[in-house]
Design an enzyme around this catalytic site. Sequence first.
Site: not given
Ligand SMILES: *Cc1c(COP(=O)(O)O)cnc(C)c1O
Length: 386
Positions: A175, A50, A200
């Site tokens: 982000d 971890r 993604k």
């Molecule tokens: C999917 C997503 C998240 C969250 O991520 P997870 O892997 O689902 O926890 C945060 N920001 C954006 C822009 C996303 O598309």
Amino acid sequence: MNTKDKKFNSKVIHSGHGADEDTGAVMPPIHLSSTFKQKSPGDFKYEYARTGNPTRDVLEKLLCEIEDGEFGFAFSSGMAAISALSDALGGNYSILSSDDVYGGTRRIFDKIKSVNQNVEITYVDLSKDNNWQGHIKENTKMIWVETPSNPLLKLIDIEKIRKSINNQEIIVVCDNTFASPYNQQPLNQGADVVIHSSTKYLGGHSDIIGGALVINNNPELAEKIKYIQNAVGSVPSPFDCYMLVRSIKTLAVRMERHNNNALEIANYLLKHNKVNNVFYPGLNSDPNYEVAKKQMKGFGGILSIDLKGDINSTKKFLENIEIFTLAESLGGVESLIEHPAIMTHASIDKKIREELGISDTLIRLSIGIEDVNDLKEALDKALSLI
Ligand SMILES: *Cc1c(COP(=O)(O)O)cnc(C)c1O
């Protein structure tokens, strides 16, 4: 060759690891061991998986290099990365956030951090309202930028934001999930932290959940994140780390195709008589085009459209479309389609959704890397039904 000199397309393949020293294996091994032998008490390279393990190290080094950052951290999900970052800032502080953010980001800010840590969040359309400094409070610690935004593909000028904020202690966080580091490197535009849902584009094949944080010029913050990553334990498994390292090797070629397919489809839908509006920063006519050209190398694979008609015709379109899979998420090699108001953004109050422009006829498409003519045909066929 010095890492910094490598071009992006080489970094995705060669950063993070060389051939395995023990065996010569070209691909890095997956170290599943949860614990590691110590030579003498306290004398070790790895202690407990971890806290750190060799497979995660490869991924974290790779993440750092493709975002041009100094410190990289992998998490078990994008949300875990977001949570760790907001925890690292403590409690009783304010966040200035762009208003059009991932539904889960709003949920964790409004329903978890604000309740448990007394964090106050101000949402502003940072793509239109340039009075960034004017929204800063005495206890603001973070500016949260999602660009391109979700689901309306609004862009925020990262460099301008950083320059307009007088207090350098306030961190600018981007982000970068929608753009991917191939199209946009926020740290090079002045952001202090980049976060990803690696579920993604980094993963790219819709088969893992993961998150990442990359930090520049802030060893203190990096130290706190490292502490939280270990203390809270929302870490990815060695297998997921390996999967991500493997996926990132094709990030550049995948993104090139995503970019090309999405641009072609955006132009095609713009002329379609069943479509009211197309949201895609790569269109000359898009209000975000100038910022897009300045801060992005390509415009990404996500676009949204507003259909003519109502909720029922929109549902009919979604029920009947071929090739595109009706599903949440984005960034995989396959094309996905979804209805933000009912699906991804349902956790946002209807009133706020409407203010943002997330109407009942809005649809978000994640354009995959299939043959673009097949995708156009599928869209055309489903649009002819409404
Ligand atoms: C999917 C997503 C998240 C969250 O991520 P997870 O892997 O689902 O926890 C945060 N920001 C954006 C822009 C996303 O598309």
